[in-house]
Design a protein around this motif. Structure first.
Motif, PDB file in Angstrom:
ATOM      1  N   ALA A   1      17.439 -22.908 -32.274  1.00  0.00           N
ATOM      2  CA  ALA A   1      17.311 -24.177 -31.539  1.00  0.00           C
ATOM      3  C   ALA A   1      16.166 -25.049 -32.060  1.00  0.00           C
ATOM      4  O   ALA A   1      16.078 -26.221 -31.682  1.00  0.00           O
ATOM      5  N   ILE A   2      15.327 -24.524 -32.927  1.00  0.00           N
ATOM      6  CA  ILE A   2      14.240 -25.334 -33.487  1.00  0.00           C
ATOM      7  C   ILE A   2      14.854 -26.419 -34.368  1.00  0.00           C
ATOM      8  O   ILE A   2      15.664 -26.132 -35.258  1.00  0.00           O
ATOM      9  N   ASP A   3      14.471 -27.658 -34.102  1.00  0.00           N
ATOM     10  CA  ASP A   3      15.015 -28.781 -34.866  1.00  0.00           C
ATOM     11  C   ASP A   3      14.701 -28.598 -36.349  1.00  0.00           C
ATOM     12  O   ASP A   3      13.548 -28.361 -36.720  1.00  0.00           O
ATOM     13  N   GLY A   4      15.725 -28.673 -37.175  1.00  0.00           N
ATOM     14  CA  GLY A   4      15.567 -28.505 -38.616  1.00  0.00           C
ATOM     15  C   GLY A   4      16.049 -27.150 -39.098  1.00  0.00           C
ATOM     16  O   GLY A   4      16.267 -26.957 -40.286  1.00  0.00           O
ATOM     17  N   VAL A   5      16.198 -26.181 -38.188  1.00  0.00           N
ATOM     18  CA  VAL A   5      16.781 -24.898 -38.560  1.00  0.00           C
ATOM     19  C   VAL A   5      18.290 -25.102 -38.619  1.00  0.00           C
ATOM     20  O   VAL A   5      18.911 -25.521 -37.644  1.00  0.00           O
ATOM     21  N   GLU A   6      18.859 -24.844 -39.772  1.00  0.00           N
ATOM     22  CA  GLU A   6      20.282 -25.099 -39.960  1.00  0.00           C
ATOM     23  C   GLU A   6      21.144 -23.869 -39.677  1.00  0.00           C
ATOM     24  O   GLU A   6      22.258 -23.999 -39.176  1.00  0.00           O
ATOM     25  N   ARG A   7      20.623 -22.682 -40.003  1.00  0.00           N
ATOM     26  CA  ARG A   7      21.438 -21.479 -39.852  1.00  0.00           C
ATOM     27  C   ARG A   7      20.533 -20.265 -39.868  1.00  0.00           C
ATOM     28  O   ARG A   7      19.467 -20.277 -40.483  1.00  0.00           O
ATOM     29  N   THR A   8      20.952 -19.209 -39.182  1.00  0.00           N
ATOM     30  CA  THR A   8      20.237 -17.932 -39.237  1.00  0.00           C
ATOM     31  C   THR A   8      21.235 -16.810 -39.479  1.00  0.00           C
ATOM     32  O   THR A   8      22.411 -16.923 -39.139  1.00  0.00           O
ATOM     33  N   GLU A   9      20.747 -15.738 -40.069  1.00  0.00           N
ATOM     34  CA  GLU A   9      21.502 -14.488 -40.208  1.00  0.00           C
ATOM     35  C   GLU A   9      20.545 -13.374 -39.836  1.00  0.00           C
ATOM     36  O   GLU A   9      19.438 -13.306 -40.374  1.00  0.00           O
ATOM     37  N   THR A  10      20.965 -12.511 -38.933  1.00  0.00           N
ATOM     38  CA  THR A  10      20.075 -11.486 -38.411  1.00  0.00           C
ATOM     39  C   THR A  10      20.513 -10.104 -38.873  1.00  0.00           C
ATOM     40  O   THR A  10      21.698  -9.763 -38.810  1.00  0.00           O
ATOM     41  N   SER A  11      19.539  -9.333 -39.320  1.00  0.00           N
ATOM     42  CA  SER A  11      19.772  -7.939 -39.701  1.00  0.00           C
ATOM     43  C   SER A  11      18.861  -7.057 -38.865  1.00  0.00           C
ATOM     44  O   SER A  11      17.637  -7.244 -38.848  1.00  0.00           O
ATOM     45  N   LEU A  12      19.449  -6.104 -38.191  1.00  0.00           N
ATOM     46  CA  LEU A  12      18.701  -5.165 -37.379  1.00  0.00           C
ATOM     47  C   LEU A  12      18.024  -4.147 -38.293  1.00  0.00           C
ATOM     48  O   LEU A  12      18.658  -3.586 -39.186  1.00  0.00           O
ATOM     49  N   ALA A  13      16.731  -3.933 -38.087  1.00  0.00           N
ATOM     50  CA  ALA A  13      16.008  -2.931 -38.887  1.00  0.00           C
ATOM     51  C   ALA A  13      16.342  -1.558 -38.317  1.00  0.00           C
ATOM     52  O   ALA A  13      16.105  -1.290 -37.141  1.00  0.00           O
ATOM     53  N   MET A  14      16.885  -0.697 -39.147  1.00  0.00           N
ATOM     54  CA  MET A  14      17.274   0.634 -38.704  1.00  0.00           C
ATOM     55  C   MET A  14      16.111   1.620 -38.799  1.00  0.00           C
ATOM     56  O   MET A  14      16.140   2.683 -38.204  1.00  0.00           O
ATOM     57  N   GLY A  15      15.109   1.280 -39.568  1.00  0.00           N
ATOM     58  CA  GLY A  15      13.943   2.137 -39.731  1.00  0.00           C
ATOM     59  C   GLY A  15      13.233   1.768 -41.008  1.00  0.00           C
ATOM     60  O   GLY A  15      13.844   1.252 -41.939  1.00  0.00           O
ATOM     61  N   GLU A  16      11.959   2.035 -41.032  1.00  0.00           N
ATOM     62  CA  GLU A  16      11.175   1.751 -42.232  1.00  0.00           C
ATOM     63  C   GLU A  16      11.334   2.921 -43.198  1.00  0.00           C
ATOM     64  O   GLU A  16      11.068   4.061 -42.843  1.00  0.00           O
TER      65      GLU A  16
ATOM     66  N   SER B   1       1.762  -0.575 -33.269  1.00  0.00           N
ATOM     67  CA  SER B   1       3.196  -0.375 -33.154  1.00  0.00           C
ATOM     68  C   SER B   1       3.783  -1.330 -32.114  1.00  0.00           C
ATOM     69  O   SER B   1       3.372  -1.324 -30.956  1.00  0.00           O
ATOM     70  N   SER B   2       4.762  -2.119 -32.530  1.00  0.00           N
ATOM     71  CA  SER B   2       5.442  -2.996 -31.566  1.00  0.00           C
ATOM     72  C   SER B   2       6.223  -2.146 -30.561  1.00  0.00           C
ATOM     73  O   SER B   2       6.365  -2.519 -29.400  1.00  0.00           O
ATOM     74  N   SER B   3       6.684  -1.004 -30.993  1.00  0.00           N
ATOM     75  CA  SER B   3       7.399  -0.080 -30.109  1.00  0.00           C
ATOM     76  C   SER B   3       6.497   0.391 -28.971  1.00  0.00           C
ATOM     77  O   SER B   3       6.924   0.466 -27.815  1.00  0.00           O
ATOM     78  N   ALA B   4       5.252   0.696 -29.288  1.00  0.00           N
ATOM     79  CA  ALA B   4       4.298   1.148 -28.273  1.00  0.00           C
ATOM     80  C   ALA B   4       4.028   0.052 -27.237  1.00  0.00           C
ATOM     81  O   ALA B   4       3.669   0.355 -26.107  1.00  0.00           O
ATOM     82  N   LEU B   5       4.223  -1.192 -27.630  1.00  0.00           N
ATOM     83  CA  LEU B   5       4.014  -2.315 -26.719  1.00  0.00           C
ATOM     84  C   LEU B   5       5.263  -2.636 -25.888  1.00  0.00           C
ATOM     85  O   LEU B   5       5.251  -3.550 -25.079  1.00  0.00           O
ATOM     86  N   GLY B   6       6.334  -1.866 -26.121  1.00  0.00           N
ATOM     87  CA  GLY B   6       7.565  -2.083 -25.361  1.00  0.00           C
ATOM     88  C   GLY B   6       8.601  -2.923 -26.082  1.00  0.00           C
ATOM     89  O   GLY B   6       9.528  -3.436 -25.452  1.00  0.00           O
ATOM     90  N   PHE B   7       8.462  -3.070 -27.400  1.00  0.00           N
ATOM     91  CA  PHE B   7       9.393  -3.872 -28.200  1.00  0.00           C
ATOM     92  C   PHE B   7       9.944  -3.015 -29.341  1.00  0.00           C
ATOM     93  O   PHE B   7       9.566  -3.184 -30.504  1.00  0.00           O
ATOM     94  N   PRO B   8      10.853  -2.071 -29.044  1.00  0.00           N
ATOM     95  CA  PRO B   8      11.316  -1.109 -30.050  1.00  0.00           C
ATOM     96  C   PRO B   8      12.340  -1.642 -31.047  1.00  0.00           C
ATOM     97  O   PRO B   8      12.597  -1.008 -32.059  1.00  0.00           O
ATOM     98  N   ILE B   9      12.919  -2.797 -30.773  1.00  0.00           N
ATOM     99  CA  ILE B   9      13.935  -3.364 -31.672  1.00  0.00           C
ATOM    100  C   ILE B   9      13.252  -4.308 -32.649  1.00  0.00           C
ATOM    101  O   ILE B   9      12.613  -5.279 -32.242  1.00  0.00           O
ATOM    102  N   GLU B  10      13.377  -4.014 -33.935  1.00  0.00           N
ATOM    103  CA  GLU B  10      12.875  -4.932 -34.959  1.00  0.00           C
ATOM    104  C   GLU B  10      14.056  -5.445 -35.762  1.00  0.00           C
ATOM    105  O   GLU B  10      15.019  -4.718 -36.006  1.00  0.00           O
ATOM    106  N   ALA B  11      13.950  -6.699 -36.153  1.00  0.00           N
ATOM    107  CA  ALA B  11      15.009  -7.315 -36.943  1.00  0.00           C
ATOM    108  C   ALA B  11      14.399  -8.305 -37.923  1.00  0.00           C
ATOM    109  O   ALA B  11      13.268  -8.766 -37.742  1.00  0.00           O
ATOM    110  N   PHE B  12      15.172  -8.593 -38.946  1.00  0.00           N
ATOM    111  CA  PHE B  12      14.795  -9.605 -39.930  1.00  0.00           C
ATOM    112  C   PHE B  12      15.805 -10.734 -39.804  1.00  0.00           C
ATOM    113  O   PHE B  12      17.016 -10.502 -39.872  1.00  0.00           O
TER     114      PHE B  12
END
Length: 162
Positions: free
Chosen positions: A125-140, A58-69
């Protein structure tokens, strides 16, 4: 991988039910010899049936409770270099290449929303990445699963009665 036969599918179903089962326990459950189960497990492993033997943590157990795509659009010629750069971002836990307007689907785990914002900025900021769109994962809603596919394969592998 050659087609899985009925015994392979029964073995995989038993492993799905109890991933920690020993070879002896699997042999008892399936009515097979230990050697048969060991040989089949070795063949299945060699042929790439098993994706991983690591335990899912679990990433949450490691202290990273926010997941996103993060949907990432890139310059196609830079894709291999971008993939290598993404491997260096510790918050990136998974990446899939996609067809269609989005090139990469990047799954990240973060401490909080500011950390997510900063992680997205580093990816952008990675060279060649043109655009991103982020969606917060609300739960599996449905976790990774293959059991329904195994059941379908088992039904389809049974000889038809004509």
């Amino acid at each position: 991988m050659s087609a899985l036969d009925h015994v392979d599918l029964e073995l995989l179903a038993a492993l799905s039910d109890d991933p920690r089962a020993t070879v002896v326990a699997l042999a008892d459950r399936l009515g097979l010899s230990r050697n048969t189960v060991q040989a089949r497990m070795a063949r299945l492993e060699r042929s790439g049936v098993f994706l991983s033997f690591e335990r899912a943590i679990s990433s949450s157990a490691l202290g990273f409770p926010i997941e996103a795509f993060i949907h990432v659009m890139v310059r196609q010629a830079d894709l291999p270099r971008i993939t290598t750069a993404l491997e260096l971002v510790p918050e990136v836990v998974q990446v899939h290449g996609l067809s269609g307007p989005v090139d990469l689907l990047v799954r990240v785990a973060c401490r909080d929303t500011q950390h997510l914002f900063d992680t997205d900025a580093r990816i952008l900021a990675i060279d060649g990445v043109e655009r991103t769109e982020t969606s917060l994962a609300m739960g599996e809603v449905i976790g990774y699963r293959v059991r329904p596919l195994m059941e379908l394969a088992r039904r389809e592998s049974r000889p038809s009665r004509s």
